[in-house]
Design a protein around this motif. Structure first.
Motif, PDB file in Angstrom:
ATOM      1  N   TRP A 186      35.835  62.791  66.234  1.00  0.00           N
ATOM      2  CA  TRP A 186      34.776  63.971  66.779  1.00  0.00           C
ATOM      3  C   TRP A 186      33.582  63.081  67.623  1.00  0.00           C
ATOM      4  N   GLU A 187      33.742  61.817  67.772  1.00  0.00           N
ATOM      5  CA  GLU A 187      32.536  61.022  68.362  1.00  0.00           C
ATOM      6  C   GLU A 187      32.138  61.725  69.454  1.00  0.00           C
ATOM      7  N   SER A 188      32.816  62.093  70.453  1.00  0.00           N
ATOM      8  CA  SER A 188      32.322  62.741  71.729  1.00  0.00           C
ATOM      9  C   SER A 188      32.372  64.284  71.767  1.00  0.00           C
ATOM     10  N   ASP A 189      32.534  64.929  70.653  1.00  0.00           N
ATOM     11  CA  ASP A 189      32.410  66.360  70.648  1.00  0.00           C
ATOM     12  C   ASP A 189      31.172  67.045  70.613  1.00  0.00           C
ATOM     13  N   PRO A 190      30.828  67.950  71.393  1.00  0.00           N
ATOM     14  CA  PRO A 190      29.329  68.403  71.500  1.00  0.00           C
ATOM     15  C   PRO A 190      29.141  69.329  70.052  1.00  0.00           C
TER      16      PRO A 190
END
Length: 471
Positions: A186-190
């Motif tokens: 989920w590193e790039s999930d807003p």
């Protein structure tokens, strides 16, 4: 109102001029906010802001308060299917109700439960919820997807128990590998923010507790656990380890600024010092204390000691206003009456604890929790043209004591209108509710749940029967 909804729902920038705006704990007038790209882009005096952006048509909201969304510092998104099964139950319901229920859910039921809970959260003004992790096996993606689809910002815990308390207990190497995968997923999930969790300290080995806490710190995410919720758990820790739970976590190096402890109700002076000195945060769950706990966290004392805390629901009811009211009321009933403290936080403390302080406790202080340039545009528009706010002399305290979710017109996260007057705009909540009604009874029946207390109708019949007996 339809025209207002349409303007708020339109894509593109929003230049909002509310009648009042809650910023850094103060309700102020004459301010404007520019929402652009999912964030608060600009913030200034209304006239100055409009002059800086002449290309935008300002949306004037003279009867509304614009405020940060509430942040639920501790909840369980996959418990909504059984939420009314715990009424009247003695403590440690997780053993008899939540563990068997969650362990029995398949991927579809996890999705439905999480989406229903997320909808309830948004309806109650929560734009962020900290989920403590599901005990269902291999379904955390369904939970995250459901939350994301509703627009609820979520801190999603991955449970790392290696001694029990979940549907399946893997070996330590597998658990840690899956934990690292969860952090990376989920590193790039807003909207989805990963977290690691151990349900309660006794369901993990010391090595796992220390490693998961350390792994969380290294990744910059929160490590969650339920601690000092019930007297019997404190006593079990004393018998097994010779230490109270917080003492034990401190002794193995598992506390710290990245740690979020749910409950902390039965705390000694020494344990309060451990929380303060380690920088550990607490989720104060007042409704859970009343409904299913043994004690109330001394939140006012925590505040005096500088212990970080935010308000959480623990999955009880999703209404941010009623949560603040409960937070204040329990401190007054539990501590203020005995000492003659008629203020018990002065109203403002509970509003802070439901917004900016909860964001800090959840590890999201740099993401949300206030209306300020650079933060995510997670906010509410509250209708002040209501009898409850007429006349208004102390709006902050009025929000704590008179506010309710029915006064919320709009709920935004990441700059998008998610709910208008309690209902989503771009998905069918009624269809979700119909599917939950269709499937939930069978799910509950097959879960192996053990309840102690009868439902209200049976309880009433028993009471009447007792009254009818001859003396």
């Amino acid at each position: 109102m339809t025209a207002l909804k349409n303007r708020l729902a339109a894509s593109g920038d929003l230049l909002l001029l509310p009648g009042k705006l809650l910023h850094q704990g103060e309700c102020r007038t004459g301010l404007g906010v520019l929402v652009r790209g999912g964030r608060f882009q600009d913030f200034d005096n209304a006239e100055a802001l409009c002059a800086r952006h002449p290309e935008l048509d300002p949306l004037r909201l003279p009867d509304h308060l614009m405020m940060p969304g509430f942040i639920d510092a501790h909840t369980h998104l996959t418990q909504s299917l059984g939420k009314s099964l715990v009424f009247g139950e003695p403590s440690e319901i997780f053993r008899r109700i939540w563990v068997p229920l969650e362990a029995s859910l398949d991927e579809r039921l996890v999705y439905l439960s999480a989406k229903l809970a997320a909808l309830e959260s948004l309806r109650g003004g929560f734009t962020t919820a900290v989920d403590a992790g599901t005990r269902s096996d291999g379904c955390i993606g369904a939970l995250a997807s459901a939350a994301r689809e509703t627009g609820l910002r979520s801190v999603v815990g991955y449970i790392c128990n290696d001694l029990g308390g979940t549907a399946k207990v893997a070996d330590q190497a597998t658990i840690l590998a899956r934990a690292e995968q969860h952090l990376a997923a989920w590193e790039s999930d807003p909207l989805i923010h990963p977290s690691l969790a151990v349900s309660i300290p006794e369901v993990a080995t010391d090595g796992m507790l220390a490693r998961v806490s350390s792994l969380s710190a290294e990744a910059g995410v929160v490590f969650q656990s339920h601690v000092n919720e019930h007297l019997v758990a404190v006593e079990r820790s004393l018998v097994a380890r010779g230490q109270r739970p917080l003492e034990h976590l401190a002794s193995i190096g598992a506390l710290g600024p990245h740690v979020l402890i749910a409950h902390s109700t039965l705390v000694t002076p020494q344990e309060l010092n451990l929380l303060r000195d380690s920088g550990t945060a607490v989720a104060y769950n007042p409704v859970a204390s009343v409904w299913k706990g043994n004690a109330v966290a001394p939140a006012l004392q925590m505040e005096a000691l500088g212990i970080r805390f935010g308000l959480g629901t623990d999955g009880t009811r999703a209404d941010g206003f009623r949560l603040m009211d409960a937070g204040e009321s329990l401190q007054r009933a539990g501590f203020g009456l005995a000492t003659g403290d008629s203020s018990c936080g002065g109203g403002w403390l509970w509003l802070d604890a439901a917004t900016s302080r909860a964001a800090d406790a959840a590890g999201l202080g740099a993401v949300t929790g206030d209306i300020a340039p650079g933060l995510a545009a997670d906010f509410l528009l509250v209708d002040l043209d209501r009898p409850e706010f007429t006349p208004s002399h102390d709006l902050i305290w009025e929000l704590v004591r008179y506010g309710c979710r029915d006064q919320i017109d709009a709920v935004f996260t990441q700059g998008e209108l998610r709910l208008w007057q309690g209902w989503p705009l771009n998905w069918d909540a009624k269809a979700l509710m119909a599917e939950v009604r269709e499937l939930s009874d069978a799910a509950i029946a097959g879960a192996g749940i053990q309840r102690i207390h009868p439902v209200s109708s049976s309880h009433r019949a028993q009471a009447l029967q007792k009254q009818a007996r001859p003396k």
